[in-house]
Design a protein around this motif. Structure first.
Motif, PDB file in Angstrom:
ATOM      1  N   TRP A  62     -17.637  31.122   1.158  1.00 38.84           N
ATOM      2  CA  TRP A  62     -16.234  30.774   1.421  1.00 38.84           C
ATOM      3  C   TRP A  62     -15.301  31.964   1.222  1.00 38.84           C
ATOM      4  CZ3 TRP A  62     -13.599  27.495   4.101  1.00 38.84           C
ATOM      5  CH2 TRP A  62     -12.225  27.351   3.873  1.00 38.84           C
ATOM      6  N   HIS A  63     -15.498  32.734   0.173  1.00 38.83           N
ATOM      7  CA  HIS A  63     -14.606  33.865  -0.109  1.00 38.83           C
ATOM      8  C   HIS A  63     -14.703  34.965   0.951  1.00 38.83           C
ATOM      9  CE1 HIS A  63     -18.390  35.286  -1.796  1.00 38.83           C
ATOM     10  NE2 HIS A  63     -17.892  36.494  -1.788  1.00 38.83           N
ATOM     11  N   LEU A  64     -15.727  34.926   1.791  1.00 38.14           N
ATOM     12  CA  LEU A  64     -15.883  35.918   2.853  1.00 38.14           C
ATOM     13  C   LEU A  64     -15.452  35.407   4.221  1.00 38.14           C
ATOM     14  CD1 LEU A  64     -19.386  37.277   1.806  1.00 38.14           C
ATOM     15  CD2 LEU A  64     -17.158  38.349   1.418  1.00 38.14           C
ATOM     16  N   ILE A  65     -15.262  34.103   4.331  1.00 37.80           N
ATOM     17  CA  ILE A  65     -14.805  33.499   5.582  1.00 37.80           C
ATOM     18  C   ILE A  65     -13.286  33.642   5.613  1.00 37.80           C
ATOM     19  CG2 ILE A  65     -14.630  31.336   6.884  1.00 37.80           C
ATOM     20  CD1 ILE A  65     -17.313  30.539   5.572  1.00 37.80           C
ATOM     21  N   HIS A  66     -12.756  34.093   6.727  1.00 41.67           N
ATOM     22  CA  HIS A  66     -11.314  34.376   6.797  1.00 41.67           C
ATOM     23  C   HIS A  66     -10.611  33.499   7.820  1.00 41.67           C
ATOM     24  CE1 HIS A  66     -11.779  37.736   4.123  1.00 41.67           C
ATOM     25  NE2 HIS A  66     -12.791  38.155   4.851  1.00 41.67           N
ATOM     26  N   PRO A  67     -10.453  32.224   7.484  1.00 43.28           N
ATOM     27  CA  PRO A  67      -9.664  31.379   8.393  1.00 43.28           C
ATOM     28  C   PRO A  67      -8.182  31.703   8.220  1.00 43.28           C
ATOM     29  CG  PRO A  67     -10.266  30.141   6.444  1.00 43.28           C
ATOM     30  CD  PRO A  67     -10.913  31.499   6.316  1.00 43.28           C
ATOM     31  N   SER A  68      -7.356  31.120   9.048  1.00 42.82           N
ATOM     32  CA  SER A  68      -5.911  31.308   8.901  1.00 42.82           C
ATOM     33  C   SER A  68      -5.471  30.726   7.559  1.00 42.82           C
ATOM     34  CB  SER A  68      -5.180  30.596  10.040  1.00 42.82           C
ATOM     35  OG  SER A  68      -5.317  29.181   9.892  1.00 42.82           O
ATOM     36  N   ASP A  69      -4.284  31.119   7.121  1.00 38.62           N
ATOM     37  CA  ASP A  69      -3.747  30.570   5.868  1.00 38.62           C
ATOM     38  C   ASP A  69      -3.645  29.054   5.950  1.00 38.62           C
ATOM     39  OD1 ASP A  69      -3.534  33.082   4.758  1.00 38.62           O
ATOM     40  OD2 ASP A  69      -1.398  33.298   5.198  1.00 38.62           O
ATOM     41  N   ARG A  70      -3.257  28.557   7.106  1.00 38.17           N
ATOM     42  CA  ARG A  70      -3.132  27.111   7.292  1.00 38.17           C
ATOM     43  C   ARG A  70      -4.459  26.403   7.051  1.00 38.17           C
ATOM     44  NH1 ARG A  70      -3.487  24.564  12.744  1.00 38.17           N
ATOM     45  NH2 ARG A  70      -3.024  22.380  12.426  1.00 38.17           N
ATOM     46  N   VAL A  71      -5.532  26.936   7.604  1.00 37.34           N
ATOM     47  CA  VAL A  71      -6.856  26.332   7.451  1.00 37.34           C
ATOM     48  C   VAL A  71      -7.335  26.483   6.008  1.00 37.34           C
ATOM     49  CG1 VAL A  71      -9.268  26.470   8.183  1.00 37.34           C
ATOM     50  CG2 VAL A  71      -7.434  26.676   9.870  1.00 37.34           C
ATOM     51  N   ARG A  72      -7.205  27.687   5.453  1.00 36.58           N
ATOM     52  CA  ARG A  72      -7.635  27.917   4.075  1.00 36.58           C
ATOM     53  C   ARG A  72      -6.890  26.983   3.113  1.00 36.58           C
ATOM     54  NH1 ARG A  72     -10.628  31.222   1.433  1.00 36.58           N
ATOM     55  NH2 ARG A  72     -10.907  32.653   3.167  1.00 36.58           N
ATOM     56  N   ASN A  73      -5.588  26.856   3.282  1.00 37.75           N
ATOM     57  CA  ASN A  73      -4.808  25.985   2.392  1.00 37.75           C
ATOM     58  C   ASN A  73      -5.245  24.529   2.493  1.00 37.75           C
ATOM     59  OD1 ASN A  73      -3.323  28.157   1.467  1.00 37.75           O
ATOM     60  ND2 ASN A  73      -1.655  27.836   2.904  1.00 37.75           N
ATOM     61  N   LEU A  74      -5.519  24.070   3.702  1.00 39.51           N
ATOM     62  CA  LEU A  74      -5.964  22.691   3.891  1.00 39.51           C
ATOM     63  C   LEU A  74      -7.295  22.454   3.183  1.00 39.51           C
ATOM     64  CD1 LEU A  74      -5.719  19.903   5.251  1.00 39.51           C
ATOM     65  CD2 LEU A  74      -6.930  20.882   7.203  1.00 39.51           C
ATOM     66  N   TRP A  75      -8.264  23.323   3.435  1.00 40.24           N
ATOM     67  CA  TRP A  75      -9.587  23.159   2.822  1.00 40.24           C
ATOM     68  C   TRP A  75      -9.517  23.298   1.307  1.00 40.24           C
ATOM     69  CZ3 TRP A  75     -14.797  22.686   4.619  1.00 40.24           C
ATOM     70  CH2 TRP A  75     -14.895  22.375   5.975  1.00 40.24           C
ATOM     71  N   GLU A  76      -8.780  24.286   0.815  1.00 41.00           N
ATOM     72  CA  GLU A  76      -8.739  24.512  -0.630  1.00 41.00           C
ATOM     73  C   GLU A  76      -7.902  23.466  -1.354  1.00 41.00           C
ATOM     74  OE1 GLU A  76      -7.742  28.621  -1.355  1.00 41.00           O
ATOM     75  OE2 GLU A  76      -9.693  29.303  -0.595  1.00 41.00           O
ATOM     76  N   SER A  77      -6.938  22.854  -0.682  1.00 37.09           N
ATOM     77  CA  SER A  77      -6.200  21.766  -1.329  1.00 37.09           C
ATOM     78  C   SER A  77      -7.068  20.518  -1.420  1.00 37.09           C
ATOM     79  CB  SER A  77      -4.891  21.474  -0.603  1.00 37.09           C
ATOM     80  OG  SER A  77      -5.140  20.959   0.683  1.00 37.09           O
ATOM     81  N   LYS A  78      -7.924  20.318  -0.436  1.00 36.80           N
ATOM     82  CA  LYS A  78      -8.823  19.164  -0.467  1.00 36.80           C
ATOM     83  C   LYS A  78     -10.028  19.412  -1.371  1.00 36.80           C
ATOM     84  CE  LYS A  78     -10.973  15.679   2.357  1.00 36.80           C
ATOM     85  NZ  LYS A  78     -11.069  15.107   3.683  1.00 36.80           N
ATOM     86  N   PHE A  79     -10.483  20.656  -1.411  1.00 36.45           N
ATOM     87  CA  PHE A  79     -11.659  21.028  -2.216  1.00 36.45           C
ATOM     88  C   PHE A  79     -11.288  22.196  -3.122  1.00 36.45           C
ATOM     89  CE2 PHE A  79     -13.260  19.621   2.008  1.00 36.45           C
ATOM     90  CZ  PHE A  79     -13.779  18.403   1.610  1.00 36.45           C
ATOM     91  N   PRO A  80     -10.629  21.933  -4.246  1.00 38.21           N
ATOM     92  CA  PRO A  80     -10.168  23.012  -5.129  1.00 38.21           C
ATOM     93  C   PRO A  80     -11.295  23.912  -5.629  1.00 38.21           C
ATOM     94  CG  PRO A  80      -9.289  20.892  -5.835  1.00 38.21           C
ATOM     95  CD  PRO A  80     -10.244  20.621  -4.720  1.00 38.21           C
ATOM     96  N   GLU A  81     -12.495  23.384  -5.648  1.00 35.52           N
ATOM     97  CA  GLU A  81     -13.626  24.201  -6.098  1.00 35.52           C
ATOM     98  C   GLU A  81     -13.847  25.395  -5.169  1.00 35.52           C
ATOM     99  OE1 GLU A  81     -13.679  20.993  -5.076  1.00 35.52           O
ATOM    100  OE2 GLU A  81     -15.630  20.468  -4.242  1.00 35.52           O
ATOM    101  N   LEU A  82     -13.457  25.299  -3.921  1.00 33.94           N
ATOM    102  CA  LEU A  82     -13.545  26.443  -3.025  1.00 33.94           C
ATOM    103  C   LEU A  82     -12.520  27.506  -3.405  1.00 33.94           C
ATOM    104  CD1 LEU A  82     -14.011  24.766   0.475  1.00 33.94           C
ATOM    105  CD2 LEU A  82     -15.764  25.849  -0.949  1.00 33.94           C
ATOM    106  N   ALA A  83     -11.337  27.090  -3.773  1.00 32.63           N
ATOM    107  CA  ALA A  83     -10.294  28.034  -4.181  1.00 32.63           C
ATOM    108  C   ALA A  83     -10.733  28.789  -5.428  1.00 32.63           C
ATOM    109  CB  ALA A  83      -8.972  27.314  -4.436  1.00 32.63           C
ATOM    110  N   ASP A  84     -11.394  28.115  -6.330  1.00 34.87           N
ATOM    111  CA  ASP A  84     -11.858  28.773  -7.547  1.00 34.87           C
ATOM    112  C   ASP A  84     -12.865  29.867  -7.225  1.00 34.87           C
ATOM    113  OD1 ASP A  84     -10.276  27.037  -8.972  1.00 34.87           O
ATOM    114  OD2 ASP A  84     -11.913  25.670  -9.480  1.00 34.87           O
ATOM    115  N   VAL A  85     -13.679  29.637  -6.207  1.00 34.87           N
ATOM    116  CA  VAL A  85     -14.707  30.594  -5.814  1.00 34.87           C
ATOM    117  C   VAL A  85     -14.078  31.785  -5.118  1.00 34.87           C
ATOM    118  CG1 VAL A  85     -16.674  30.952  -4.265  1.00 34.87           C
ATOM    119  CG2 VAL A  85     -16.532  28.890  -5.651  1.00 34.87           C
ATOM    120  N   SER A  86     -13.015  31.569  -4.354  1.00 33.58           N
ATOM    121  CA  SER A  86     -12.456  32.643  -3.521  1.00 33.58           C
ATOM    122  C   SER A  86     -11.517  33.563  -4.275  1.00 33.58           C
ATOM    123  CB  SER A  86     -11.747  32.047  -2.302  1.00 33.58           C
ATOM    124  OG  SER A  86     -10.625  31.306  -2.690  1.00 33.58           O
TER     125      SER A  86
END
Length: 111
Positions: free
Chosen positions: A86-110
């Motif tokens: 996940w930390h190497l995948i570079h979606p737009s801020d909009r996509v990253r924010n959506l995924w990380e707000s739904k799955f905070p564990e991804l934000a912790d990893v990135s």
């Protein structure tokens, strides 16, 4: 003196609906081999993308994350690979924010 305010710019990419799975554990895609993506997800020169290296996975996953339906996300993405990369995948801020707000564990990893 009056000033005019410009309307905020709207980009086409901001209008495309982005989907997420209900749970990361729903992501049951293959761990190796190829992804045979539908034209609605990837319209490159070939719809068969290899996923045997991290670089291959990152490229393929970016396409699926941007354009895949919930069902396609679950079919093509693999939870273990997504968490690891996940930390190497570079979606737009909009996509990253959506995924990380739904799955905070991804934000912790990135971070």
């Amino acid at each position: 003196m009056t000033t005019t305010r410009e309307a905020p710019r709207i980009f086409f990419a901001d209008l495309i609906p982005i989907e997420t799975p209900d749970r990361l554990s729903d992501l049951q895609g293959p761990k190796s081999g190829y992804l045979d993506l539908p034209i609605s997800v990837y319209w490159g020169p070939t719809s068969r993308l290899p996923i045997n290296t991290d670089n291959d996975l990152i490229c393929a996953y970016q396409e699926v994350i941007y354009r895949g339906t919930k069902e396609e996300l679950c079919e093509f993405l693999n939870e273990e690979h997504l968490r690891r990369l996940w930390h190497l995948i570079h979606p737009s801020d909009r996509v990253r924010n959506l995924w990380e707000s739904k799955f905070p564990e991804l934000a912790d990893v990135s971070r």
